[in-house]
Design a protein around this motif. Structure first.
Motif, PDB file in Angstrom:
ATOM      1  N   TRP A  34      -6.189 -19.500  -1.608  1.00  0.00           N
ATOM      2  CA  TRP A  34      -5.776 -18.407  -0.734  1.00  0.00           C
ATOM      3  C   TRP A  34      -6.983 -17.898   0.052  1.00  0.00           C
ATOM      4  N   THR A  36      -9.058 -14.912   1.695  1.00  0.00           N
ATOM      5  CA  THR A  36      -9.211 -13.496   1.384  1.00  0.00           C
ATOM      6  C   THR A  36     -10.429 -12.935   2.100  1.00  0.00           C
ATOM      7  N   GLU A  47      -6.727  -2.818  -2.645  1.00  0.00           N
ATOM      8  CA  GLU A  47      -5.881  -3.960  -2.965  1.00  0.00           C
ATOM      9  C   GLU A  47      -6.519  -5.222  -2.377  1.00  0.00           C
ATOM     10  N   TYR A  48      -6.018  -6.368  -2.813  1.00  0.00           N
ATOM     11  CA  TYR A  48      -6.500  -7.641  -2.277  1.00  0.00           C
ATOM     12  C   TYR A  48      -5.383  -8.284  -1.465  1.00  0.00           C
ATOM     13  N   SER A  49      -5.693  -8.663  -0.231  1.00  0.00           N
ATOM     14  CA  SER A  49      -4.727  -9.338   0.631  1.00  0.00           C
ATOM     15  C   SER A  49      -5.072 -10.823   0.672  1.00  0.00           C
ATOM     16  N   TYR A 132       2.918  -8.444  -4.401  1.00  0.00           N
ATOM     17  CA  TYR A 132       3.878  -8.129  -3.344  1.00  0.00           C
ATOM     18  C   TYR A 132       3.865  -9.259  -2.326  1.00  0.00           C
ATOM     19  N   LYS A 133       4.999  -9.934  -2.170  1.00  0.00           N
ATOM     20  CA  LYS A 133       5.071 -11.132  -1.335  1.00  0.00           C
ATOM     21  C   LYS A 133       5.487 -10.790   0.084  1.00  0.00           C
ATOM     22  N   GLU A 134       4.786 -11.355   1.065  1.00  0.00           N
ATOM     23  CA  GLU A 134       5.110 -11.186   2.478  1.00  0.00           C
ATOM     24  C   GLU A 134       4.969 -12.547   3.175  1.00  0.00           C
ATOM     25  N   SER A 137       1.845 -14.797   2.632  1.00  0.00           N
ATOM     26  CA  SER A 137       0.773 -13.945   2.124  1.00  0.00           C
ATOM     27  C   SER A 137       1.272 -13.105   0.955  1.00  0.00           C
ATOM     28  N   ARG A 139       0.002  -9.494  -1.522  1.00  0.00           N
ATOM     29  CA  ARG A 139      -0.912  -8.369  -1.722  1.00  0.00           C
ATOM     30  C   ARG A 139      -0.977  -8.087  -3.218  1.00  0.00           C
ATOM     31  N   ILE A 141      -1.848  -5.447  -5.784  1.00  0.00           N
ATOM     32  CA  ILE A 141      -1.990  -3.994  -5.793  1.00  0.00           C
ATOM     33  C   ILE A 141      -2.083  -3.505  -7.239  1.00  0.00           C
ATOM     34  N   MET A 154       5.102   0.847  -2.908  1.00  0.00           N
ATOM     35  CA  MET A 154       5.160   0.095  -1.666  1.00  0.00           C
ATOM     36  C   MET A 154       5.975   0.837  -0.615  1.00  0.00           C
TER      37      MET A 154
END
Length: 244
Positions: A34, A36, A47-49, A132-134, A137, A139, A141, A154
């Motif tokens: 991933w 980052t 948080e980490y994206s 948290y799925k987008e 990508s 996140r 948290i 969220m």
């Protein structure tokens, strides 16, 4: 006592991971590389994206291996400066949560003296994160592992993002306050339209947004924003201009 409790929690999550790891990998598909912006365990972020790496990445990346270990590294183009790599273990608590521990840190470069002195602060249990799925990508948290709390958080984050874009479209009626604690500040806020009983609401989220500290108040499914101007010590409800 804290250390003992913390250790027991970790053992529980590892045992739980034995039963959940195979189906969880298939469902969440977190294994792999991933992109980052932050070094896990080193950079102080909320948080980490992460973005799924589809081609070689010359920046920072986080790799989750199938054996339950991870590596956070970056491309080294020269030895000037300092490059920091962290590695450790992770366990999928369930399909929505991951538990991460930094077990090693490595410094590469000619200017790593100061960073090395903080090595003991980097190697630590990072705790549990909500995944948290987008799309492509995710996140990561910080979480207490209660899914409903994560979903609420969220929701609040998205509401704050929306408010931050539109805060100038609201009206404000300011009141002076000498309060220092959030509850004291909110108590000095007055609803001049007499449509909200603030005592029925509780603060569920707050954030500094540059123009002031914003509080999100909630009563069941009703929400209101309050802004505190910490420079002038004044507070106001945010009134949508299209409502009377």
């Amino acid at each position: 006592m804290f250390k003992t409790t913390h250790k027991n929690k970790y053992v529980f999550y590892l045992i739980l991971n034995v039963f959940l790891s195979i189906p969880s990998f298939a469902q969440i598909d977190i294994a792999g590389k991933w992109k980052t912006n932050d070094i896990v365990g080193y950079t102080d972020v909320a948080e980490y994206s992460l973005i799924k790496e589809k081609e070689p990445n010359f920046g920072r990346r986080l790799t989750f291996r199938l054996d339950g270990t991870f590596l956070c590294d970056e491309s080294i183009q020269c030895l000037n400066g300092c490059f920091i790599f962290t590695s450790g273990t992770y366990a999928l608590v369930d399909n929505d949560h991951i538990h991460m521990i930094v077990e090693n840190v490595r410094f590469v470069g000619l200017d790593c003296g100061r960073q090395k002195s903080h090595k003991e602060d980097i190697i630590r249990d990072l705790g549990i994160f909500y995944i948290y799925k987008e799309g492509d990508s995710i996140r990561l948290i910080p979480s207490n592992a209660v899914l409903q709390d994560d979903k609420d958080k969220m929701l609040y984050i998205k509401m704050f993002d929306s408010f931050d874009k539109e805060w100038k479209s609201y009206d404000y009626v300011w009141e002076k306050t000498d309060g220092d604690k959030p509850e004291e500040i909110i108590k000095d806020c007055v609803d001049h339209r007499k449509s909200v009983v603030l005592s029925n609401y509780k603060i569920v989220f707050s954030k500094d947004l540059g123009y002031g500290k914003v509080f999100l108040l909630r009563e069941k499914e009703n929400f209101h924003y309050i802004i505190y101007n910490y420079h002038d010590k004044k507070v106001s409800l945010a009134y949508p201009k299209n409502k009377s």
